[in-house]
Design a protein around this motif. Structure first.
Motif, PDB file in Angstrom:
ATOM      1  N   GLY A  16       0.798  -1.224   0.000  1.00  0.00           N
ATOM      2  CA  GLY A  16       0.000   0.000   0.000  1.00  0.00           C
ATOM      3  C   GLY A  16       0.832   1.277   0.000  1.00  0.00           C
ATOM      4  N   CYS A  18       2.993   4.162  -1.344  1.00  0.00           N
ATOM      5  CA  CYS A  18       3.072   4.642  -2.712  1.00  0.00           C
ATOM      6  C   CYS A  18       3.811   5.968  -2.782  1.00  0.00           C
ATOM      7  CB  CYS A  18       1.703   4.703  -3.364  1.00  0.00           C
ATOM      8  SG  CYS A  18       0.766   6.183  -3.203  1.00  0.00           S
ATOM      9  N   THR A 104       2.835   7.093 -10.627  1.00  0.00           N
ATOM     10  CA  THR A 104       2.632   6.619  -9.256  1.00  0.00           C
ATOM     11  C   THR A 104       2.959   5.136  -9.187  1.00  0.00           C
ATOM     12  OG1 THR A 104       0.862   8.230  -8.927  1.00  0.00           O
ATOM     13  CG2 THR A 104       0.958   6.398  -7.369  1.00  0.00           C
ATOM     14  N   THR A 106       2.803   1.862  -6.487  1.00  0.00           N
ATOM     15  CA  THR A 106       2.200   1.396  -5.243  1.00  0.00           C
ATOM     16  C   THR A 106       2.671  -0.024  -4.951  1.00  0.00           C
ATOM     17  OG1 THR A 106       0.228   2.723  -5.730  1.00  0.00           O
ATOM     18  CG2 THR A 106       0.017   1.014  -4.025  1.00  0.00           C
ATOM     19  N   THR A 108       2.627  -3.696  -3.968  1.00  0.00           N
ATOM     20  CA  THR A 108       1.589  -4.733  -3.957  1.00  0.00           C
ATOM     21  C   THR A 108       2.031  -6.005  -3.242  1.00  0.00           C
ATOM     22  OG1 THR A 108       2.318  -5.572  -6.121  1.00  0.00           O
ATOM     23  CG2 THR A 108       0.537  -3.925  -6.101  1.00  0.00           C
ATOM     24  N   PHE A 119       5.301  -3.819  -7.495  1.00  0.00           N
ATOM     25  CA  PHE A 119       4.538  -2.573  -7.561  1.00  0.00           C
ATOM     26  C   PHE A 119       3.511  -2.612  -8.683  1.00  0.00           C
ATOM     27  CE2 PHE A 119       8.658  -1.479  -5.849  1.00  0.00           C
ATOM     28  CZ  PHE A 119       8.423  -0.481  -4.918  1.00  0.00           C
TER      29      PHE A 119
END
Length: 143
Positions: A16, A18, A104, A106, A108, A119
């Motif tokens: 989560g 990021c 962006t 993030t 994972t 990501f």
């Protein structure tokens, strides 16, 4: 998040997390990338040719925006010393000169055993996805 230009320790990376980076694409960026990559496709560098294309004006190389992930990974999350294992790109929309692209990444998944972080990656222009994909990075080991 990464104040001292240090790699974030693998054990501190969580699903989560990021980071983002934004840049406006200029004529200089496109011409410099064409010179660096050797991709002088006229849809990128020739106004007249591009005006007669399906895009009606010059578009940026998709990999210019894709390269923003390298900046994120190497400077923010995880930070210096990480190395790409893989990156996929799905090109959804054209990026035009003058567009501001926000990349962006993030987290994972975190694989402690193999020292890898995974990501989801996305680039947006005006809140519309222009590129998406996934990335995996190797994290430097303890010295």
């Amino acid at each position: 998040m990464n104040i001292n230009n240090q790699c974030i320790p693998l054990e501190s990376i969580e699903i989560g997390m990021c980071v983002s980076y934004s840049q406006t694409i200029t004529d200089y960026d496109v011409k410099a990338f064409a010179g660096l990559s050797g991709d002088h496709n006229p849809v990128h560098v020739d106004d007249i040719y591009a005006s007669e294309s399906r895009y009606k004006k010059r578009i940026a190389h998709g990999l210019i925006a894709g390269s923003f992930f390298s900046a994120l990974f190497g400077t923010k999350l995880p930070g210096p010393g990480c190395v790409y294992a893989s990156q996929s790109f799905n090109f959804k929309r054209a990026i035009y000169l003058g567009d501001t692209v926000t990349a962006t990444a993030t987290v994972t998944n975190v694989d402690i055993k193999n020292k890898k972080v995974f990501f989801d990656t996305v680039c947006k222009v005006k809140n519309k996805t222009v590129i998406d994909g996934q990335a995996a990075l190797f994290i430097p080991g303890n010295k």
